[in-house]
Design an enzyme around this catalytic site. Structure first.
Site, PDB file in Angstrom:
ATOM      1  N   ALA A  63       0.835  -1.201   0.000  1.00  0.00           N
ATOM      2  CA  ALA A  63       0.000   0.000   0.000  1.00  0.00           C
ATOM      3  C   ALA A  63       0.871   1.252   0.000  1.00  0.00           C
ATOM      4  CB  ALA A  63      -0.899  -0.004   1.226  1.00  0.00           C
ATOM      5  N   GLY A 104       0.394  -5.410   0.908  1.00  0.00           N
ATOM      6  CA  GLY A 104      -0.715  -5.539  -0.042  1.00  0.00           C
ATOM      7  C   GLY A 104      -0.287  -6.263  -1.317  1.00  0.00           C
ATOM      8  N   GLU A 107      -0.429  -9.783  -0.607  1.00  0.00           N
ATOM      9  CA  GLU A 107      -1.828 -10.224  -0.539  1.00  0.00           C
ATOM     10  C   GLU A 107      -2.425 -10.420  -1.938  1.00  0.00           C
ATOM     11  OE1 GLU A 107      -2.883  -7.076   2.352  1.00  0.00           O
ATOM     12  OE2 GLU A 107      -3.892  -8.698   3.432  1.00  0.00           O
ATOM     13  N   GLU A 127       3.260  -5.475   7.482  1.00  0.00           N
ATOM     14  CA  GLU A 127       2.321  -4.471   8.011  1.00  0.00           C
ATOM     15  C   GLU A 127       2.492  -4.222   9.497  1.00  0.00           C
ATOM     16  OE1 GLU A 127       1.579  -6.822   5.852  1.00  0.00           O
ATOM     17  OE2 GLU A 127       0.111  -6.138   4.376  1.00  0.00           O
TER      18      GLU A 127
END
Ligand code: NAD
Length: 701
Positions: A63, A104, A107, A127
Site C-alpha cells: 500500500a 498488499g 496479498e 504491516e
C-alpha cells in the site's frame, strides 16, 4: 504509463502489469486500475488465463503508506473485494513475482492460484511493523495456505523472506530460473487447458483442520512474543485475526479483519510507527550535504582503545565485513580487550546465532596491535580511549602523523568538545564524532557529531559508514552530551528531585518501564556503572552554578563504593551472580536522610506525576536542541531516542509523543513546574512559541 495497470494480450493469456514507480505501490488509483483490468480480463472471452506481474524493479511493495493519513476518497476501490474476485476467477490467475512482494502486494499474490517467483525475490507481510495488519485477506489466506503456526511467524514477524524461505514455508509454489513472465504465461495457459480445479487459498481447509483440536496454539504464541511485543497493539491484533480462521466463517473473518485494520490504521500507535518509518529515512537528508557529495570509499578501519566501546566498535566493523586494526596502549589491555571480543563472539555461537566459521572469519578481520604505524593504511580510525580531553588530543595528534592524509579521524567521545579534539590535528575537516551506544556491537544508533570544520565529504562518508555497519546514523551538532544524553540528563535530574521529594527508585523505574522504555533511569544507571558520571560530576563541581538545584543522592551512593551491578550494589542491591535489581532499605534511608538535610518534607508522589515531571523536561530539552540547530529535525531526535534509548516505537519517539500529548499541555505543565520547582524547568522558547501557535514539532522547518 506510470500509476496504472497495463493490459497485454499474449494470445489467450492476459498479462496485467502493476506499473507505479518506484515500488508499484497500491495507491487508490492503482487499486481501481487493478480492479478494472481484472474485470476486463474476465469479461474478454478470448482470454483464458491471467498473469499478474510487476513492471521494472519489483512485483509490488504494498500500500501507499502516505495515503493512510487521509480518509479514502469517495467510491475508492476496495482491495479485499478485488482480491476476492481474482481468487474466485474461473480463469487461472498466476502471480509472476520478482524483486519484492510486500504487504498488499503479497496479498495480491496470495489471491492468485499459483505463485511463481524469480531468484532473489523477497516476500512477506511487514504491516505489523507499521502498527497495522494485512487487511486484504492476508490473515486469512496465509494460515490456510501454510498452516497457523508458520503464518503467525510470517505475519507477526513482519519480515521479508528470501524466496527460498517462502518456498519452504509454502507461500511460493516455484522459483523460476528462466524468463519469469514467459514461464508464468505458459503455466497459466496450461492450467486453463487442463481445466483442473484451481487452488484457492481461502478454500483450503487442511491446515485449519489440523489445528482445530489445538486452540492453545494462539496463547502459546502470545506468550512467546510477549517480551518483544510489549506495549504494541498490532502484533496482538494479528494473532487475534489469525485465530478467527478457526472461529469464524471466512467471509465474517474477512470483515472482522478489515474492521481491525481500520481501527489500527486510525490509532496513535500506527501513526507513531509510520512516523518512525519515515523519520528513519529522513535522517539521511542533510541540507548542505546533498546526495551528490563525494563519498570516500572505506575499505579498512582502525580503532584506538579496546575497552568496552572500542571492542564493540571493532566487532561492528568486522561484522560488516571490513578489516579493522585495533590499537591499545599496553599488551595487557590489548589481550584483555581481544579476550572479551572472543568471549562475546563465542557466546553468540553458543546461542546458535552465529556459526563457528562465521566467528572465525570475523575474528580474522580484527588485527590487534601496539604500534601506531599499523593504522597508516586505514581509511577511517575511530578513537575510543578514556574520556579525558588531554589524552584524546594527544592520541589525535599522533594519529594525524601516522594516518594517511585523506583518512577520516573519528572520536567516540560522549561529552568532550569535538572541535577541541579536531584542533589537535592538521586536518580538522576530516575529524568528526561517531558516538556509538553501549553495547556498540548491538545498539543501532550512531550520533555522528559534526564539528565546526567537518567537511561535507567527511559527513557523507561517515553517514554511509553507519549504514554499512547496519546502524542508523543521525547527524548532530557539538554540545554537552550531544542530543541523546543531553536530553537524558534533563530527565534524570528531575527523577532525582522526585526522590528527594518522596519517590523511591523502584517506583520511578516501574512507571518509566510501564510507559514503554526498556528500563527506568536507576536500573539503567546500575547497568552502565555509576562511577564514570560521578567522576565527571566531580570535575564539573567547581563550575556548578550555585542557584541551580543539585541532588547529592547519586554522589552519596558512589561514596559508599556502590557503583552499580559491577560492585553488586548501586541504586539497588544484587545477589551474587544475578542482575535482578532488589530494592534496598539502605538506599531508602540514604534518600530520606538527604530529604531531611535539605529540609524537604517527603510526600506521596503519585505515579501520574512521574511521566510529566520526567519526560516533559526531556521534550523541553529536545525543543532547545532543535532551536539551537543541533538536530536537523524533530524526527531525528525521535530516531535517536528509539535506537539509542529504547523509547517505544509505538510512541514514535519523544517529540512525536509530545505532539500527540499536545504542546499546549506540555508548555502549561512546564510553566507550572517551573514556578513550583525552579530554574531547571523553564519552558524552552520554541515550546512556548509552538504552543501559542497551536503547532507541533512536526511543523518546525
Ligand atoms: N561506556 C559507554 O557506555 C560509552 C558510550 C558512548 C561513548 N563512550 C565513550 O567511549 C570512550 C571509551 O569508553 P569506554 O567505556 O570504552 O572506556 P574503557 O575504559 O572501557 O576503554 C578505554 C580503553 O582505551 C585504552 N586506552 C587508553 N589510552 C590509550 C591510548 N593512548 N592508546 C590506545 N588505547 C588507550 C584503555 O587501555 C582502555 O582499554 C570514551 O570516550 C567514552 O566517553 C562510552
Amino acid at each position: 504509463m506510470p500509476g496504472s495497470v497495463t493490459f497485454e494480450r499474449h494470445d489467450d493469456v492476459a498479462l496485467l502489469r502493476l506499473d507505479n514507480p518506484p515500488v508499484n505501490g497500491l495507491s487508490f488509483a492503482m487499486r481501481a486500475a487493478l480492479g478494472e483490468r481484472v474485470a476486463q480480463a474476465l469479461a474478454d472471452e478470448a482470454v483464458k488465463a491471467i498473469v499478474i506481474a510487476g513492471a521494472d524493479r519489483m512485483f509490488c511493495g504494498g500500500a501507499d503508506i502516505r495515503e493512510f493519513s487521509a480518509p479514502p476518497p469517495p467510491g475508492a476501490a476496495h482491495l479485499p473485494a478485488i482480491l476476492d474476485e481474482i481468487e474466485a476467477s474461473p480463469k487461472p490467475v498466476v502471480a509472476a513475482i520478482h524483486g519484492v512482494a510486500a504487504g498488499g502486494g503479497m496479498e495480491v499474490a496470495l489471491a492468485c492460484h499459483v505463485r511463481l517467483a524469480a531468484p532473489g525475490t523477497r516476500l512477506g507481510l511487514p504491516e505489523v511493523t507499521l502498527g497495522i495488519l494485512p487487511g486484504a485477506g492476508g490473515t486469512q489466506r496465509m494460515p490456510r495456505l501454510i498452516g497457523i503456526e508458520k503464518a503467525l511467524d510470517v505475519i507477526v514477524g513482519g519480515k521479508l523472506h528470501p524466496v527460498e524461505k517462502a518456498l519452504a514455508l509454502g507461500f511460493v509454489d516455484e522459483c523460476v530460473e528462466g524468463d519469469l513472465v514467459e514461464t508464468a504465461i505458459a503455466r497459466a495457459r496450461r492450467l486453463a487447458a487442463d481445466g483442473a480445479p484451481l487452488r484457492r487459498a481461502s478454500k483450503l481447509t487442511e491446515h485449519l483442520e489440523a489445528a482445530l483440536g489445538r486452540p492453545e496454539i494462539f496463547d502459546d504464541f502470545r506468550k512467546k512474543m510477549a517480551k518483544r511485543a510489549r506495549g504494541f497493539d498490532a502484533p496482538y491484533a494479528c494473532v487475534d485475526c489469525v485465530e478467527t480462521t478457526l472461529t469464524m466463517p471466512y467471509a465474517e473473518a474477512l470483515k472482522n479483519e478489515r474492521a481491525v485494520f481500520h481501527r489500527l490504521r486510525e490509532s496513535d500507535q500506527s501513526a507513531a510507527q509510520r512516523h518512525a518509518f519515515f523519520a528513519e529515512r529522513e535522517v539521511a537528508k542533510i541540507p548542505d550535504v546533498p546526495k551528490a557529495t563525494p563519498v570516500r570509499s572505506i575499505a579498512s578501519a582502525g580503532v584506538v582503545g579496546c575497552g568496552t566501546m572500542g571492542g564493540g566498535i571493532a566487532m561492528s566493523i568486522a561484522n560488516a565485513g571490513l578489516p579493522v586494526t585495533v590499537l591499545e596502549s599496553s599488551p595487557e589491555a590489548l589481550d584483555r580487550g581481544m579476550a572479551i571480543i572472543r568471549r562475546n563472539y563465542a557466546a553468540t555461537v553458543s546461542k546458535g546465532r552465529l556459526s563457528q566459521a562465521q566467528m572465525d572469519a570475523r575474528l580474522a578481520r580484527i588485527t590487534p596491535t601496539l604500534d601506531d604505524a599499523d593504522l597508516g593504511a586505514a581509511d577511517v580510525v575511530i578513537e575510543a580511549v578514556f574520556e579525558e580531553l588531554p589524552l584524546k588530543k594527544e592520541v589525535f595528534a599522533r594519529l594525524d602523523l601516522v594516518c594517511k592524509p585523506e583518512a577520516i579521524l573519528a572520536t567516540n567521545t560522549s561529552t568532550l568538545d569535538v572541535d577541541a579534539i579536531a584542533a589537535a590535528t592538521s586536518r580538522p575537516e576530516r575529524v568528526i564524532g561517531t558516538h556509538f551506544f553501549s553495547p556498540a556491537n548491538v545498539m543501532k544508533l550512531m550520533e555522528n557529531v559534526r564539528g565546526a570544520r567537518t567537511s561535507p565529504e567527511t559527513i557523507a562518508t561517515v553517514m554511509k559508514l553507519s549504514k554499512k555497519l547496519g546502524k542508523v546514523g543521525v547527524l548532530v551538532g557539538v554540545c554537552d552530551g550531544f542530543v541523546g544524553n543531553r536530553m537524558l540528563y534533563a530527565y534524570r535530574r528531575q527523577a532525582d528531585f522526585l526522590l528527594e521529594e518522596g519517590a523511591l527508585p523502584e517506583q520511578i523505574d516501574r512507571v518509566i518501564y510501564d510507559f514503554g522504555l526498556p528500563m527506568g533511569p536507576y536500573q539503567m544507571a546500575d547497568l552502565a556503572g555509576l562511577d564514570v558520571s560521578w567522576r565527571v560530576r566531580k570535575a564539573q563541581a567547581p563550575n556548578r552554578p550555585a542557584h541551580l538545584r543539585y541532588s547529592p543522592i547519586a554522589d552519596r551512593i558512589c561514596e559508599q563504593g556502590r557503583y552499580g551491578q559491577k560492585t553488586g550494589a548501586g541504586w539497588y542491591r544484587y545477589e551474587e551472580g544475578s542482575r535482578l535489581p532488589i530494592p534496598d532499605p539502605a538506599i531508602h534511608e540514604l534518600i530520606a536522610n538527604v530529604s531531611a538535610e535539605l529540609g524537604i518534607e517527603r510526600r506521596a508522589i503519585s505515579d501520574d506525576e512521574i511521566i510529566p515531571r520526567c519526560l516533559y523536561p526531556l521534550v523541553n530539552e529536545g525543543a532547545k536542541i532543535l532551536d539551537e540547530g543541533l538536530a536537523l529535525r524533530a524526527g531525528d531526535i525521535d530516531v535517536i531516542w528509539m535506537h539509542g534509548y529504547g523509547f517505544p516505537r509505538y510512541r514514535g519517539g519523544p517529540m512525536f509523543w509530545a505532539d500527540l500529548v499536545g504542546l499546549r499541555t506540555i508548555y502549561d505543565t512546564m510553566s507550572r513546574l517551573h514556578d513550583e520547582h525552579g530554574e531547571w524547568l523553564a519552558p524552552a522558547p520554541l515550546l512556548k512559541r509552538l504552543a501559542e501557535q497551536g503547532k507541533g514539532f512536526r511543523e518546525v522547518d
